[in-house]
Design a protein around this motif. Structure first.
Motif, PDB file in Angstrom:
ATOM      1  N   SER A   1      41.232  36.607  41.242  1.00  0.00           N
ATOM      2  CA  SER A   1      40.573  37.437  40.245  1.00  0.00           C
ATOM      3  C   SER A   1      39.119  37.021  40.079  1.00  0.00           C
ATOM      4  O   SER A   1      38.810  35.833  39.936  1.00  0.00           O
ATOM      5  N   GLY A   2      38.206  37.989  40.132  1.00  0.00           N
ATOM      6  CA  GLY A   2      36.790  37.729  39.957  1.00  0.00           C
ATOM      7  C   GLY A   2      36.080  37.180  41.174  1.00  0.00           C
ATOM      8  O   GLY A   2      34.881  36.911  41.118  1.00  0.00           O
TER       9      GLY A   2
ATOM     10  N   ARG B   1      33.753  58.200  32.417  1.00  0.00           N
ATOM     11  CA  ARG B   1      33.476  57.273  33.513  1.00  0.00           C
ATOM     12  C   ARG B   1      32.782  57.985  34.671  1.00  0.00           C
ATOM     13  O   ARG B   1      31.818  57.465  35.244  1.00  0.00           O
TER      14      ARG B   1
ATOM     15  N   GLN C   1      38.385  51.678  38.204  1.00  0.00           N
ATOM     16  CA  GLN C   1      38.282  50.265  37.857  1.00  0.00           C
ATOM     17  C   GLN C   1      39.560  49.509  38.242  1.00  0.00           C
ATOM     18  O   GLN C   1      40.262  48.966  37.389  1.00  0.00           O
TER      19      GLN C   1
ATOM     20  N   ASP D   1      42.083  46.615  40.352  1.00  0.00           N
ATOM     21  CA  ASP D   1      42.132  45.152  40.379  1.00  0.00           C
ATOM     22  C   ASP D   1      41.469  44.590  41.629  1.00  0.00           C
ATOM     23  O   ASP D   1      41.044  43.440  41.646  1.00  0.00           O
TER      24      ASP D   1
ATOM     25  N   GLU E   1      29.563  43.598  37.637  1.00  0.00           N
ATOM     26  CA  GLU E   1      30.258  44.020  36.413  1.00  0.00           C
ATOM     27  C   GLU E   1      31.771  43.983  36.613  1.00  0.00           C
ATOM     28  O   GLU E   1      32.521  43.521  35.743  1.00  0.00           O
ATOM     29  N   GLU E   2      32.220  44.474  37.763  1.00  0.00           N
ATOM     30  CA  GLU E   2      33.656  44.516  38.019  1.00  0.00           C
ATOM     31  C   GLU E   2      34.235  43.123  38.236  1.00  0.00           C
ATOM     32  O   GLU E   2      35.349  42.827  37.825  1.00  0.00           O
ATOM     33  N   ARG E   3      33.474  42.250  38.863  1.00  0.00           N
ATOM     34  CA  ARG E   3      33.921  40.865  38.986  1.00  0.00           C
ATOM     35  C   ARG E   3      34.040  40.219  37.610  1.00  0.00           C
ATOM     36  O   ARG E   3      34.985  39.464  37.344  1.00  0.00           O
TER      37      ARG E   3
ATOM     38  N   ARG F   1      34.827  41.689  34.981  1.00  0.00           N
ATOM     39  CA  ARG F   1      36.044  42.245  34.379  1.00  0.00           C
ATOM     40  C   ARG F   1      37.295  41.595  34.955  1.00  0.00           C
ATOM     41  O   ARG F   1      38.387  41.705  34.383  1.00  0.00           O
ATOM     42  N   GLY F   2      37.155  40.903  36.112  1.00  0.00           N
ATOM     43  CA  GLY F   2      38.303  40.237  36.724  1.00  0.00           C
ATOM     44  C   GLY F   2      38.746  40.822  38.042  1.00  0.00           C
ATOM     45  O   GLY F   2      39.717  40.357  38.636  1.00  0.00           O
TER      46      GLY F   2
END
Length: 233
Positions: free
Chosen positions: A29-30, A105, A143, A145, A170-172, A174-175
């Motif tokens: 994640s991230g 979005r 968005q 995973d 930004e997405e990283r 978020r996880g």
């Protein structure tokens, strides 16, 4: 948290025509992993194996339970008779995205990539760069995973490239995890946590830039330096 674990013993378009051998890595994640290598090294084949697009795969691809992924291909793929907006509506409907969430979005992403005024146009009427931006917008819409991104910088102007890099960060945050295949090594060096270097269908090196530097014995080497050292044999 581990999002993706890959162990490909052999993979190709048919049994007896394997292109990849002994490729293994994981994504948390991230984390952003850069998939790099010369033309014909097997990068796109590896992506297709992970996504289940190949005819022959020996090994295992494990996604976190309930994991959703977004795929941004190297070459834009469209339905001829759907507008830009209708493509996004279709993507949202596949995942059951609520209408209000979708509209907010989608409009935000179209605005950021300067596509809002073209949302009712057919993709075939757009430039190649605008088509690529549509692929990116569709990939980021839900968005997910995990992002699997194949050569996203080709055809993008500097402003769109900057917007894409901001979105990835930004997405990283978020996880989300990111598997990024690219030839743009100076950019990959700045944004990726680690690298998977393919050469002639095999993984010849993997790890952080510092680890790659230690393997070639060159402190301060660039990613390009490492790339050349591992692929010149």
């Amino acid at each position: 948290m581990e999002i993706l674990r890959v162990k490909l013993e052999r993979a190709g378009y048919a049994r007896g025509r394997e292109i990849l051998r002994d490729v293994a890595f994981s994504l948390r994640s991230g984390e952003m992993v850069g998939l790099i290598g010369p033309n014909g090294a097997g990068k796109s084949t590896a992506i297709k194996a992970i996504l289940g697009f190949l005819g022959h795969v020996e090994g295992r691809v494990h996604l976190k339970e309930g994991c959703r992924y977004g795929y941004i291909p190297e070459h834009p793929v469209f339905y001829e008779d759907l507008t830009v907006w209708e493509h996004l509506e279709l993507a949202a409907s596949v995942w059951g995205m609520p209408r209000a969430a979708f509209e907010g979005r989608a409009l935000e992403l179209l605005e950021r990539f300067q596509l809002k005024e073209a949302r009712h146009h057919l993709p075939r009427s757009l430039s190649k760069g605008m088509q690529q931006k549509l692929m990116i917008v569709a990939g980021f819409l839900l968005q997910p995973d995990l992002y699997v991104v194949d050569e996203p910088f080709i055809g993008l102007d500097p402003r769109a490239t900057k917007t894409l890099l901001q979105l990835l960060e930004e997405e990283r945050g978020r996880g989300a995890a990111v598997l990024l295949s690219t030839h743009v090594l100076d950019t990959a060096e700045k944004i990726c946590d680690s690298f998977l270097l393919l050469h002639q269908g095999r993984c010849v090196a993997q790890g952080s830039l510092n680890r790659l530097r230690r393997q070639i014995g060159r402190e301060g080497a660039s990613l390009m330096d490492c790339f050349e050292a591992f692929t010149s044999v």
